[in-house]
Design a protein around this motif. Structure first.
Motif, PDB file in Angstrom:
ATOM      1  N   GLU A 111       0.759  -1.212   0.000  1.00  0.00           N
ATOM      2  CA  GLU A 111       0.000   0.000   0.000  1.00  0.00           C
ATOM      3  C   GLU A 111       0.804   1.284   0.000  1.00  0.00           C
ATOM      4  N   GLU A 112       1.125   1.851   1.140  1.00  0.00           N
ATOM      5  CA  GLU A 112       1.967   3.043   1.217  1.00  0.00           C
ATOM      6  C   GLU A 112       2.256   3.376   2.665  1.00  0.00           C
ATOM      7  N   GLY A 113       2.949   2.450   3.291  1.00  0.00           N
ATOM      8  CA  GLY A 113       3.333   2.741   4.647  1.00  0.00           C
ATOM      9  C   GLY A 113       2.408   2.159   5.681  1.00  0.00           C
ATOM     10  N   GLY A 114       1.408   2.888   6.065  1.00  0.00           N
ATOM     11  CA  GLY A 114       0.683   2.554   7.289  1.00  0.00           C
ATOM     12  C   GLY A 114      -0.631   1.837   7.150  1.00  0.00           C
ATOM     13  N   ALA A 115      -1.436   1.997   8.167  1.00  0.00           N
ATOM     14  CA  ALA A 115      -2.715   1.314   8.236  1.00  0.00           C
ATOM     15  C   ALA A 115      -3.843   2.222   7.781  1.00  0.00           C
ATOM     16  N   GLY A 116      -3.565   3.465   7.573  1.00  0.00           N
ATOM     17  CA  GLY A 116      -4.597   4.431   7.182  1.00  0.00           C
ATOM     18  C   GLY A 116      -5.265   3.996   5.895  1.00  0.00           C
ATOM     19  N   GLY A 117      -6.472   4.465   5.681  1.00  0.00           N
ATOM     20  CA  GLY A 117      -7.199   4.134   4.448  1.00  0.00           C
ATOM     21  C   GLY A 117      -6.314   4.486   3.267  1.00  0.00           C
ATOM     22  N   GLY A 118      -6.599   3.932   2.039  1.00  0.00           N
ATOM     23  CA  GLY A 118      -5.668   4.156   0.931  1.00  0.00           C
ATOM     24  C   GLY A 118      -6.080   5.247   0.019  1.00  0.00           C
ATOM     25  N   ARG A 153       4.948   5.442  12.561  1.00  0.00           N
ATOM     26  CA  ARG A 153       5.268   4.576  11.420  1.00  0.00           C
ATOM     27  C   ARG A 153       4.033   3.885  10.864  1.00  0.00           C
ATOM     28  N   VAL A 154       3.124   3.543  11.769  1.00  0.00           N
ATOM     29  CA  VAL A 154       1.935   2.795  11.380  1.00  0.00           C
ATOM     30  C   VAL A 154       0.810   3.744  10.979  1.00  0.00           C
ATOM     31  N   GLN A 155       0.996   5.004  11.277  1.00  0.00           N
ATOM     32  CA  GLN A 155      -0.016   6.020  10.994  1.00  0.00           C
ATOM     33  C   GLN A 155      -1.310   5.809  11.758  1.00  0.00           C
ATOM     34  N   ARG A 201      -5.633  -5.080   8.306  1.00  0.00           N
ATOM     35  CA  ARG A 201      -4.772  -4.065   7.721  1.00  0.00           C
ATOM     36  C   ARG A 201      -3.855  -3.436   8.767  1.00  0.00           C
ATOM     37  N   ALA A 207       0.158  -3.680   9.042  1.00  0.00           N
ATOM     38  CA  ALA A 207       0.988  -2.474   9.082  1.00  0.00           C
ATOM     39  C   ALA A 207       1.943  -2.498  10.274  1.00  0.00           C
TER      40      ALA A 207
END
Lengths: 72, 72
Positions: A65-72, B22-24, B43, B47
């Motif tokens: 995805e792009e790093g973290g757990a946040g929505g994409g 890091r995980v946002q 998710r 992450a």
DNA sequence: TTTCTCTGTAAATATTTCTTTACATTATAA
DNA sequence: TTATAATGTAAAGAAATATTTACAGAGAAA
């Protein structure tokens, strides 16, 4: 997020309903997971993986995805 | 559900806040995960595992509850 | 066609995760 | 003590998962 649930399920000759029963969730939940409609809880992901004789990391993949757990 | 988040985090010399960044997610979310207060989304679990350089299956374990995903 | 099984979809609701904000505790250092 | 950094806890609310109920389409078999 991609999943191989359907691939494993059909290889075992299970219907969605049978898998749902093993995992103790509704059939609709299995439909949603196979379709990637949402992102399951870890417990559910684990239960499905176990019912299909595999692991969480094998069953689900994140294109990364792009790093973290946040929505994409 | 058990997790080795704290073990991995401290081995890397990270604070909860640094891991959260890091995980946002929020720091409180990391606290809750380390304390086992709830069962993360897949998710988020992924992450965190990635941020700690490991896998979901290694980071989290289920004593192997009793079959399915239903609450215990 | 009719019947049956399996799969897909939809809307309302319950339940849970995760955020936001705020404050308390513990430990280290001046 | 005073100050700072790291951790823990709590309550209200936003956002998502998962349930419940209901209906529809596709394929096989009569």
């Amino acid at each position: 997020m991609q999943t191989r649930i359907k691939e494993y399920r059909t290889a075992l000759g299970l219907t969605q309903e049978e898998l749902a029963a093993r995992v103790q969730v509704r059939r609709e939940t299995i439909v949603f997971l196979e379709k990637g409609k949402y992102n399951p809880s870890l417990r559910l992901a684990h239960a499905v993986a176990k019912a299909l004789g595999t692991t969480v990391d094998d069953l689900f993949s994140f294109g990364d995805e792009e790093g973290g757990a946040g929505g994409g």
